[in-house]
Design a protein around this motif. Structure first.
Motif, PDB file in Angstrom:
ATOM      1  N   ARG A  54       0.830  -1.112  -0.056  1.00 37.20           N
ATOM      2  CA  ARG A  54      -0.027  -0.047  -0.151  1.00 37.20           C
ATOM      3  C   ARG A  54       0.911   1.327  -0.036  1.00 37.20           C
ATOM      4  NH1 ARG A  54      -5.329  -1.023   3.910  1.00 37.20           N
ATOM      5  NH2 ARG A  54      -6.406  -2.658   2.614  1.00 37.20           N
ATOM      6  N   VAL A  96       2.140   1.574  -3.464  1.00 31.28           N
ATOM      7  CA  VAL A  96       1.211   2.113  -4.323  1.00 31.28           C
ATOM      8  C   VAL A  96       0.943   3.689  -4.354  1.00 31.28           C
ATOM      9  CG1 VAL A  96      -1.153   1.772  -4.931  1.00 31.28           C
ATOM     10  CG2 VAL A  96       0.218  -0.135  -4.842  1.00 31.28           C
ATOM     11  N   MET A 132      -7.733   4.552  -3.111  1.00 36.48           N
ATOM     12  CA  MET A 132      -7.263   3.349  -3.990  1.00 36.48           C
ATOM     13  C   MET A 132      -8.300   2.162  -4.053  1.00 36.48           C
ATOM     14  SD  MET A 132      -4.383   4.432  -5.401  1.00 36.48           S
ATOM     15  CE  MET A 132      -3.622   5.708  -5.159  1.00 36.48           C
ATOM     16  N   PRO A 163      -8.453  -1.642  -5.547  1.00 30.49           N
ATOM     17  CA  PRO A 163      -7.827  -2.750  -6.484  1.00 30.49           C
ATOM     18  C   PRO A 163      -8.727  -3.381  -7.256  1.00 30.49           C
ATOM     19  CG  PRO A 163      -8.283  -3.340  -4.114  1.00 30.49           C
ATOM     20  CD  PRO A 163      -8.436  -1.937  -4.284  1.00 30.49           C
ATOM     21  N   TYR A 218      -4.445  -0.612  -9.379  1.00 33.38           N
ATOM     22  CA  TYR A 218      -5.212   0.259  -8.294  1.00 33.38           C
ATOM     23  C   TYR A 218      -5.642   1.476  -9.142  1.00 33.38           C
ATOM     24  CZ  TYR A 218      -2.623  -2.909  -5.457  1.00 33.38           C
ATOM     25  OH  TYR A 218      -2.233  -3.983  -4.965  1.00 33.38           O
ATOM     26  N   ILE A 262      -2.707   2.651 -11.178  1.00 37.70           N
ATOM     27  CA  ILE A 262      -1.278   2.624 -10.838  1.00 37.70           C
ATOM     28  C   ILE A 262      -1.016   0.879 -11.215  1.00 37.70           C
ATOM     29  CG2 ILE A 262       0.446   1.967  -8.875  1.00 37.70           C
ATOM     30  CD1 ILE A 262      -2.592   4.915  -8.604  1.00 37.70           C
ATOM     31  N   PRO A 307       1.567  -2.474 -11.897  1.00 39.53           N
ATOM     32  CA  PRO A 307       2.679  -3.401 -11.675  1.00 39.53           C
ATOM     33  C   PRO A 307       3.564  -3.346 -12.633  1.00 39.53           C
ATOM     34  CG  PRO A 307       0.949  -4.639 -11.710  1.00 39.53           C
ATOM     35  CD  PRO A 307       0.312  -3.353 -11.995  1.00 39.53           C
ATOM     36  N   TYR A 316       5.909   0.001  -9.262  1.00 46.91           N
ATOM     37  CA  TYR A 316       5.024   0.725  -9.802  1.00 46.91           C
ATOM     38  C   TYR A 316       4.791   1.837 -10.696  1.00 46.91           C
ATOM     39  CZ  TYR A 316       2.420  -2.816  -6.772  1.00 46.91           C
ATOM     40  OH  TYR A 316       1.849  -4.083  -6.065  1.00 46.91           O
TER      41      TYR A 316
END
Length: 256
Positions: free
Chosen positions: A44, A47, A71, A73, A126, A134, A136, A149
């Protein structure tokens, strides 16, 4: 019964073993729960940092509160660029998925710019309250894999922030990917020029702010040309049509 009897001695020893076993198990459960929470907290935090919340974190902001407030997910099917419920967003782990052949796809050699060989079919992305996403990213670094990220605006093109949370780059050189000054270059850069991935990392000192491609250029790290090249490969792959390209194209289309 005498306190010196063999039976009573064994009974006390047995009960003591049971009590100790229970206490050890409880301690192990607490430790596992704490480790799991710490891993979640680190994700977290990373991110949020990529999304531009580093100052709030540095100012002592509550990471869980910042995350849950800002955020959401979602699981993304990377190939289609669509959200999916094929796996559970609450339990899916992209790293662990790489150990399951059913959850991975082989990357064609001519597209494997990040040097991974294969990637997971699904990614946890996210969505920020302001529409940013966001994503990965990972790939081969100079000495080992790099994980990070990158935050992209809802135009599907503008970088809002970038951070690596795991790598094995050389301290003082490639490891400067963690340097806030270097990461500060990324916000505002553009990923694409037309339909092509244009964002690149050049050799340190070669960046020209007046050049026509300045909006797509990141100045590299002094003495770490290889790391810069690796980072560029990671970017080039993940924003290609084999990475997040289809998803970002749809994001652009929705925005109009």
């Amino acid at each position: 019964m005498s306190n010196d009897s063999i039976f009573k001695t064994f009974l006390v020893a047995f009960l003591l073993c049971i009590v100790c076993s229970v206490l050890v198990c409880l301690a192990a459960i607490v430790r596992i729960d704490r480790e799991a929470y710490n891993k979640q907290l680190e994700i977290r935090k990373t991110v949020l940092a990529a999304a531009g919340f580093q100052q709030q974190i540095d100012d002592g902001g509550n990471i869980d509160e910042l995350f849950t407030t800002n955020m959401q997910p979602k699981i993304l099917d990377i190939a289609t660029g669509e959200y999916t419920d094929a796996v559970d967003v609450a339990t899916y782990n992209q790293k662990e998925a790489m150990e399951n052949p059913e959850l991975t796809v082989k990357i064609p050699a001519d597209k494997d710019l990040a040097g991974m060989g294969s990637r997971a079919k699904y990614a946890t992305v996210y969505l920020a309250e302001n529409g940013d996403v966001i994503l990965p990213i990972r790939g081969a670094g100079m000495w080992g894999p790099m994980y990070g990220y990158i935050a992209v605006a809802n135009d599907g093109n503008t970088v809002k922030g970038m951070t690596f949370y795991q790598h094995a780059e050389t301290p003082g050189l490639g490891a400067e990917v963690d340097n806030p000054k270097w990461k500060a270059q990324w916000p505002g850069k553009e990923i694409y020029a037309g339909d092509n991935v244009a964002l690149k990392v050049v050799k340190n000192g070669a960046y020209d702010p007046k050049a026509s491609d300045a909006a797509n250029t990141i100045d590299g790290l002094a003495g770490a040309t290889v790391t810069g090249t690796k980072v560029q490969g990671i970017i080039r792959y993940w924003f290609s049509d084999h990475g997040f390209g289809p998803f970002l194209a749809k994001l652009k289309a929705k925005r109009g």
